[in-house]
Write a protein that holds these residues in place. Structure first.
Motif, PDB file in Angstrom:
ATOM      1  N   GLY A  76     -12.094   6.254  -7.185  1.00 31.51           N
ATOM      2  CA  GLY A  76     -11.261   5.069  -7.342  1.00 31.51           C
ATOM      3  C   GLY A  76     -10.702   4.498  -6.054  1.00 31.51           C
ATOM      4  N   CYS A  77     -11.115   5.059  -4.919  1.00 29.17           N
ATOM      5  CA  CYS A  77     -10.594   4.579  -3.635  1.00 29.17           C
ATOM      6  C   CYS A  77     -11.265   3.271  -3.231  1.00 29.17           C
ATOM      7  CB  CYS A  77     -10.841   5.624  -2.545  1.00 29.17           C
ATOM      8  SG  CYS A  77     -10.216   5.148  -0.923  1.00 29.17           S
ATOM      9  N   ARG A  78     -10.432   2.269  -2.939  1.00 29.28           N
ATOM     10  CA  ARG A  78     -10.940   0.986  -2.461  1.00 29.28           C
ATOM     11  C   ARG A  78     -10.389   0.647  -1.072  1.00 29.28           C
ATOM     12  NH1 ARG A  78     -13.485   2.480  -5.951  1.00 29.28           N
ATOM     13  NH2 ARG A  78     -14.259   1.428  -7.825  1.00 29.28           N
ATOM     14  N   TYR A  79      -9.563   1.533  -0.527  1.00 33.66           N
ATOM     15  CA  TYR A  79      -8.991   1.323   0.806  1.00 33.66           C
ATOM     16  C   TYR A  79      -9.014   2.660   1.540  1.00 33.66           C
ATOM     17  CZ  TYR A  79      -5.667  -0.481   4.351  1.00 33.66           C
ATOM     18  OH  TYR A  79      -5.059  -0.887   5.522  1.00 33.66           O
ATOM     19  N   LEU A  80      -9.966   2.786   2.438  1.00 33.34           N
ATOM     20  CA  LEU A  80     -10.173   4.020   3.197  1.00 33.34           C
ATOM     21  C   LEU A  80     -10.014   3.732   4.684  1.00 33.34           C
ATOM     22  CD1 LEU A  80     -11.148   7.063   3.092  1.00 33.34           C
ATOM     23  CD2 LEU A  80     -13.451   6.149   3.515  1.00 33.34           C
ATOM     24  N   GLN A  81      -9.293   4.585   5.360  1.00 36.85           N
ATOM     25  CA  GLN A  81      -9.096   4.432   6.804  1.00 36.85           C
ATOM     26  C   GLN A  81      -9.597   5.673   7.526  1.00 36.85           C
ATOM     27  OE1 GLN A  81      -5.242   2.958   8.442  1.00 36.85           O
ATOM     28  NE2 GLN A  81      -5.163   5.000   9.345  1.00 36.85           N
ATOM     29  N   HIS A 140      -0.346   7.888  -9.209  1.00 31.69           N
ATOM     30  CA  HIS A 140       1.111   7.771  -9.132  1.00 31.69           C
ATOM     31  C   HIS A 140       1.574   6.560  -8.314  1.00 31.69           C
ATOM     32  CE1 HIS A 140       0.542  11.925 -10.447  1.00 31.69           C
ATOM     33  NE2 HIS A 140       1.756  11.846 -10.952  1.00 31.69           N
ATOM     34  N   SER A 141       0.651   5.670  -7.950  1.00 34.24           N
ATOM     35  CA  SER A 141       0.998   4.498  -7.141  1.00 34.24           C
ATOM     36  C   SER A 141       0.914   3.219  -7.963  1.00 34.24           C
ATOM     37  CB  SER A 141       0.051   4.374  -5.937  1.00 34.24           C
ATOM     38  OG  SER A 141       0.134   5.501  -5.105  1.00 34.24           O
ATOM     39  N   LYS A 142       1.887   2.341  -7.776  1.00 30.95           N
ATOM     40  CA  LYS A 142       1.842   1.015  -8.384  1.00 30.95           C
ATOM     41  C   LYS A 142       1.182   0.008  -7.453  1.00 30.95           C
ATOM     42  CE  LYS A 142       6.158   1.850 -10.913  1.00 30.95           C
ATOM     43  NZ  LYS A 142       7.594   1.478 -11.038  1.00 30.95           N
ATOM     44  N   VAL A 143       1.194   0.324  -6.150  1.00 27.34           N
ATOM     45  CA  VAL A 143       0.549  -0.529  -5.158  1.00 27.34           C
ATOM     46  C   VAL A 143      -0.810   0.066  -4.789  1.00 27.34           C
ATOM     47  CG1 VAL A 143       2.717  -1.450  -4.245  1.00 27.34           C
ATOM     48  CG2 VAL A 143       1.789   0.696  -3.320  1.00 27.34           C
ATOM     49  N   THR A 144      -1.507  -0.548  -3.838  1.00 22.99           N
ATOM     50  CA  THR A 144      -2.843  -0.073  -3.458  1.00 22.99           C
ATOM     51  C   THR A 144      -2.770   1.302  -2.807  1.00 22.99           C
ATOM     52  OG1 THR A 144      -3.614  -2.339  -3.109  1.00 22.99           O
ATOM     53  CG2 THR A 144      -4.877  -0.565  -2.056  1.00 22.99           C
ATOM     54  N   PRO A 145      -3.460   2.301  -3.361  1.00 23.27           N
ATOM     55  CA  PRO A 145      -3.463   3.624  -2.734  1.00 23.27           C
ATOM     56  C   PRO A 145      -4.428   3.644  -1.547  1.00 23.27           C
ATOM     57  CG  PRO A 145      -4.790   3.668  -4.724  1.00 23.27           C
ATOM     58  CD  PRO A 145      -4.196   2.284  -4.642  1.00 23.27           C
ATOM     59  N   LYS A 146      -3.948   4.122  -0.426  1.00 24.06           N
ATOM     60  CA  LYS A 146      -4.753   4.149   0.798  1.00 24.06           C
ATOM     61  C   LYS A 146      -5.024   5.599   1.190  1.00 24.06           C
ATOM     62  CE  LYS A 146      -4.451   2.823   5.699  1.00 24.06           C
ATOM     63  NZ  LYS A 146      -3.648   2.067   6.695  1.00 24.06           N
ATOM     64  N   MET A 147      -6.305   5.907   1.412  1.00 23.20           N
ATOM     65  CA  MET A 147      -6.695   7.251   1.832  1.00 23.20           C
ATOM     66  C   MET A 147      -7.012   7.243   3.316  1.00 23.20           C
ATOM     67  SD  MET A 147      -6.989  10.289   0.792  1.00 23.20           S
ATOM     68  CE  MET A 147      -7.527  11.830   1.517  1.00 23.20           C
ATOM     69  N   THR A 148      -6.566   8.269   4.014  1.00 26.39           N
ATOM     70  CA  THR A 148      -6.863   8.394   5.443  1.00 26.39           C
ATOM     71  C   THR A 148      -7.631   9.682   5.694  1.00 26.39           C
ATOM     72  OG1 THR A 148      -4.763   9.527   5.905  1.00 26.39           O
ATOM     73  CG2 THR A 148      -4.774   7.127   6.083  1.00 26.39           C
ATOM     74  N   LEU A 162       0.853  -1.186   0.000  1.00 25.39           N
ATOM     75  CA  LEU A 162       0.000   0.000   0.000  1.00 25.39           C
ATOM     76  C   LEU A 162       0.884   1.228   0.000  1.00 25.39           C
ATOM     77  CD1 LEU A 162      -0.957   1.245   3.443  1.00 25.39           C
ATOM     78  CD2 LEU A 162       0.379  -0.851   3.231  1.00 25.39           C
ATOM     79  N   ALA A 163       0.297   2.354  -0.367  1.00 20.02           N
ATOM     80  CA  ALA A 163       0.999   3.626  -0.270  1.00 20.02           C
ATOM     81  C   ALA A 163       0.007   4.720   0.090  1.00 20.02           C
ATOM     82  CB  ALA A 163       1.709   3.972  -1.584  1.00 20.02           C
ATOM     83  N   THR A 164       0.431   5.637   0.954  1.00 15.46           N
ATOM     84  CA  THR A 164      -0.329   6.850   1.239  1.00 15.46           C
ATOM     85  C   THR A 164       0.480   8.045   0.737  1.00 15.46           C
ATOM     86  OG1 THR A 164       0.641   7.422   3.398  1.00 15.46           O
ATOM     87  CG2 THR A 164      -1.094   5.726   3.375  1.00 15.46           C
ATOM     88  N   ASP A 165      -0.135   9.218   0.788  1.00 18.67           N
ATOM     89  CA  ASP A 165       0.620  10.421   0.426  1.00 18.67           C
ATOM     90  C   ASP A 165       1.317  11.014   1.637  1.00 18.67           C
ATOM     91  OD1 ASP A 165      -1.409  11.649   1.864  1.00 18.67           O
ATOM     92  OD2 ASP A 165      -2.192  12.815   0.179  1.00 18.67           O
ATOM     93  N   GLY A 166       1.351  10.244   2.745  1.00 18.08           N
ATOM     94  CA  GLY A 166       2.016  10.692   3.956  1.00 18.08           C
ATOM     95  C   GLY A 166       1.311  11.833   4.660  1.00 18.08           C
ATOM     96  N   GLU A 167       0.121  12.220   4.130  1.00 21.55           N
ATOM     97  CA  GLU A 167      -0.612  13.391   4.614  1.00 21.55           C
ATOM     98  C   GLU A 167       0.226  14.656   4.426  1.00 21.55           C
ATOM     99  OE1 GLU A 167      -2.185  12.510   8.543  1.00 21.55           O
ATOM    100  OE2 GLU A 167      -3.136  10.667   7.826  1.00 21.55           O
TER     101      GLU A 167
END
Length: 368
Positions: free
Chosen positions: A181-186, A127-135, A61-66
């Motif tokens: 397109g978000c499938r992983y939300l925290q 810009h992510s090759k892995v699962t993008p995670k939104m927080t 997974l990858a986040t934008d680090g906030e």
């Protein structure tokens, strides 16, 4: 036993230490030495770097680090209809340190009419090759820390209507992120865990609330927010006791809220803080429904750069399996590395070493 869907065996909460170029750009922007477009260009470049770094250490997974935020919570809340940010007399008191003197209050009907964070997610996904995670912050935290005193009584004479509107706003936000397109939300939360601290429950009473009734109200509000959640979208909640400059606010195990939070709230997973004795034991995990939910054990601290013993982490995972099956467990830091732009007291290299160790541990415990 690795997972192809989130939460992943090796995961992380979301925020990352702000890089030197980003800190410099934000400082210049605050002095009006950079315009918005110039700041965004630097944010994009630094976010690209940390996305690649997350991929390089082996995370799925990858986040934008906030990186586009000052606060983990207020930047989202102030974008909701009916919420405004303002200057307060004193910031939030942590153990030995105080935050900036800012907070939010409710001045109108709560709603969701779009949000800059949706565009932030689109950039991450592109810009992510892995699962993008939104927080984003959880709905309960909008209420707990500020309390009844922060909600205009002319707008909301009764809190039931407020809780309903917050749930509707979150339901619309979830749909907006899904459509992007978000499938992983925290959803990040401090309310549930702080309710486990008698001192914080007393502060809640001082703010005009009844803390004993809040777990049921928060459970109902969160479930209403989750109504209609698409089946292919994973929504988790991170629960911690405060994280600012490597300090904390609350102490106490999850016992006071575990049955409601783990057993009745319709989340797919939980990121739970377990890096110190302040978090209590694993006994509350007995309320996790068998085979249905995932618990991400926050056994690695984000508050210091010292690496934990791998053997000790493995022993603690084994202890947790007395209450929940290994197949329902994952591993992460107990919180983000920079819940606010100031960041915790450790170096970037130490942050990446922790995340790399978590990936290694996950492969050793659950296989490759």
């Amino acid at each position: 036993m690795q997972r192809s869907t989130p939460p992943f065996r090796a995961d992380h909460v979301g925020s990352l230490l702000r890089t030197a170029p980003l800190k410099d750009a934000r400082a210049k922007h605050a002095k009006r030495e950079l315009i918005d477009a110039q700041l965004a260009e630097i944010e994009n470049r630094e976010i690209d770097k940390i996305i690649r770094k997350q991929e390089e250490v082996g995370l799925k997974l990858a986040t934008d680090g906030e990186f586009r935020r000052s606060w983990w919570q207020f930047d989202f809340y102030k974008g909701l209809d009916g919420v405004e940010m303002y200057t307060v007399d004193k910031g939030i008191q942590f153990a030995g340190v105080t935050t900036k003197a800012e907070s939010v209050r409710v001045t109108g009907k709560i709603g969701f009419s779009g949000h800059p964070h949706v565009e932030h997610f689109k950039y991450l996904k592109a810009h992510s090759k892995v699962t993008p995670k939104m927080t984003i912050p959880a709905p309960s935290t909008l209420h707990f820390r500020q309390g009844r005193a922060s909600i205009d009584k002319k707008v909301y004479p009764e809190l039931d209507a407020y809780f309903d509107d917050v749930a509707k706003a979150y339901r619309n936000a979830i749909r907006a992120f899904y459509d992007a397109g978000c499938r992983y939300l925290q959803m990040d939360d401090t309310a549930w865990s702080m309710l486990c601290d008698p001192k914080e429950r007393e502060h809640s009473r001082e703010r005009g609330d009844d803390p004993d009734s809040l777990p049921a109200k928060y459970a109902a509000m969160t479930n209403k927010a989750l109504e209609g959640k698409p089946a292919d979208m994973v929504i988790s909640m991170h629960s911690c006791r405060g994280n600012f400059r490597s300090t904390f606010i609350a102490s106490g195990g999850y016992d006071f809220v575990a049955e409601k939070l783990l057993g009745e709230v319709n989340l797919d997973g939980y990121f739970l803080e377990y890096d110190t004795e302040r978090a209590g034991g694993f006994e509350p995990l007995r309320f996790v429904p068998k085979g249905k939910k995932t618990v991400v054990l926050g056994l690695v601290t984000s508050k210091s750069g010292k690496l934990e013993s791998k053997d000790q982490i493995k022993r603690r995972i084994d202890e947790a399996t007395k209450y929940v099956a290994l197949d329902q467990l994952c591993l992460s830091p107990q919180c983000g590395f920079a819940s606010t732009e100031e960041g915790n007291v450790l170096a970037e290299d130490e942050q990446w070493a922790k995340l790399r160790m978590i990936v290694e541990l996950a492969e050793e415990v659950w296989g490759k």
